[in-house]
Motif scaffolding. Structure first.
Motif, mmCIF file in Angstrom:
data_model
loop_
_atom_site.group_PDB
_atom_site.id
_atom_site.type_symbol
_atom_site.label_atom_id
_atom_site.label_comp_id
_atom_site.label_asym_id
_atom_site.label_seq_id
_atom_site.Cartn_x
_atom_site.Cartn_y
_atom_site.Cartn_z
ATOM 1 N N UNK A 192 76.649 1.695 81.290
ATOM 2 C CA UNK A 192 75.321 1.923 80.706
ATOM 3 C C UNK A 192 75.314 1.535 79.229
ATOM 4 N N UNK A 193 76.361 1.895 78.508
ATOM 5 C CA UNK A 193 76.450 1.560 77.090
ATOM 6 C C UNK A 193 76.451 0.045 76.892
ATOM 7 N N UNK A 194 77.205 -0.662 77.724
ATOM 8 C CA UNK A 194 77.290 -2.110 77.646
ATOM 9 C C UNK A 194 75.926 -2.766 77.806
ATOM 10 N N UNK A 195 75.102 -2.183 78.675
ATOM 11 C CA UNK A 195 73.822 -2.788 79.033
ATOM 12 C C UNK A 195 72.617 -2.131 78.371
ATOM 13 N N UNK A 237 71.398 0.902 78.946
ATOM 14 C CA UNK A 237 70.624 1.578 79.976
ATOM 15 C C UNK A 237 71.056 3.040 80.043
ATOM 16 N N UNK A 238 70.468 3.790 80.982
ATOM 17 C CA UNK A 238 70.829 5.195 81.142
ATOM 18 C C UNK A 238 70.594 5.953 79.849
ATOM 19 N N UNK A 239 71.603 6.678 79.355
ATOM 20 C CA UNK A 239 71.419 7.463 78.140
ATOM 21 C C UNK A 239 71.434 6.624 76.862
ATOM 22 N N UNK A 240 71.655 5.313 76.974
ATOM 23 C CA UNK A 240 71.753 4.463 75.795
ATOM 24 C C UNK A 240 70.466 3.647 75.628
ATOM 25 N N UNK A 241 69.897 3.706 74.448
ATOM 26 C CA UNK A 241 68.636 3.002 74.188
ATOM 27 C C UNK A 241 68.853 1.565 73.759
#
Length: 350
Positions: A261-264, A266-270
């Motif tokens: 998610x961090x890489x993309x 997404x999820x908890x990462x804006x």
């Protein structure tokens, strides 16, 4: 740079006898029989450690010449062995060092946290610690390569060092960085990542693994569709079968869902991780290798990344690889093409 010379053979007793009166380099043997270095208790964050294995593909020079080795970083859901075909294609004198990230290849489980709790910052810390420990052994590669997510990790490591007043060149003596089909930072437009389409895809392959946590897993049976298809959705010539992928040890069980998610972004990462403009303006020369049929990152996007990181508006060290088989994992299916792309750009400068 592509054809490395002056390396000694790795002997069966896991000791490399140095030439010209140098000291031998003693190697460990991984679970799969690959020689390398077992680095115990690498601290990823306070209270979280892991044993990491640095695989030696090819031949390792005596300590005084180990700078001729390349240090490569594998991508997400890949293992260190994914760089072995490239090392083989370099020839008999090649030396490529690749660290297995946790829970794959010859590396272990983290202690103090679930695997699924790790993120990209932990991986960057792992790389920084590994390079530091190699330096303590007088093994100081001058070239770093990063494939896919590994390209992002190389950017993040340089960013961390620069923020601390250092750099890959100042801290580790690294003169060349090569991004291979690299993922893109927040600072560079990315059609696929910015579309929002990835959120559903990531969740579709999210798995809660007992004892490991939430992971992003791609079943090996789906690898041809994920990695060996062109922009028209055709499986390309030379694509590996799932059986060949597993036999080569190229795949990992998965990655922490949090890290993906961090890489993309997404999820908890804006947003995706950031990389400053001109991050590789001087000190460490940057080359960016990009593939015509890559379904994840377009050639123009990779060129924008290169220009952003170097300030080189003429793209002197941007290297597009063209052809019907030039997919995201060309280093598996046609590694010689990557060897040629790097060798042909060895004299570039900006």
């Amino acid at each position: 740079m592509a054809l490395l010379t002056g390396c000694a053979d790795i002997s069966g007793d896991s000791t490399v006898e140095a030439r010209k009166g140098g000291s031998p380099i003693e190697l460990d043997i991984g679970a799969d029989g690959t020689p390398g270095f077992l680095l115990e208790d690498v601290e990823l964050r306070p209270g979280v450690t892991v044993d990491l294995f640095v695989n030696v593909f090819g031949h390792l020079d005596p300590r005084g010449q180990a700078k001729n080795c390349q240090f490569a970083v594998h991508g997400g859901v890949f293992a260190a062995a994914s760089w072995r075909p490239y090392a083989d294609a370099l020839g008999e004198d090649a030396c490529v060092l690749v660290t297995d990230m946790p829970v794959r290849g010859n590396s272990g489980l983290p202690e103090g946290a679930l695997f699924g709790d790790l993120d990209l910052f932990d991986y960057v810390t792992a790389l920084e610690e590994v390079l530091g420990r190699l330096h303590q052994r007088k093994i100081r590669p001058r070239t770093i390569l990063g494939h896919s997510m590994g390209g992002t990790l190389v950017q993040m490591l340089q960013q961390r060092l620069v923020d601390d007043g250092s750099s890959l060149r100042k801290r580790f003596g690294i003169r060349d960085a090569i991004l291979v089909a690299s993922d893109l930072p927040a600072d560079v437009p990315w059609a696929l990542g910015d579309s929002g389409d990835l959120s559903g895809l990531l969740q579709a392959f999210a798995v809660d693994e007992p004892g490991l946590g939430q992971l992003f897993e791609i079943p090996v049976a789906l690898w041809p569709a994920f990695y060996f298809t062109d922009r028209d959705n055709n499986v390309v010539p030379g694509a590996l079968t799932p059986e060949e992928i597993e036999a080569g040890g190229f795949n990992a069980l998965g990655e922490p869902l949090r890290a993906i998610h961090q890489l993309n972004g997404t999820g908890p990462f804006t947003a995706r991780p950031s990389a400053d403009a001109d991050l590789f303006e001087k000190g460490t020369r940057l080359r960016a290798i990009a593939y015509e049929e890559d379904i994840y990152v377009q050639l123009a996007e990779s060129e924008t990344l290169y220009r952003h990181l170097t300030g080189d508006s003429a793209s002197h060290c941007f290297v597009p690889v063209l052809g019907p088989d030039a997919v995201h994992v060309l280093q598996f299916s046609n590694p010689q093409a990557l060897v040629v792309a790097i060798a042909d750009s060895d004299d570039c400068h900006y």
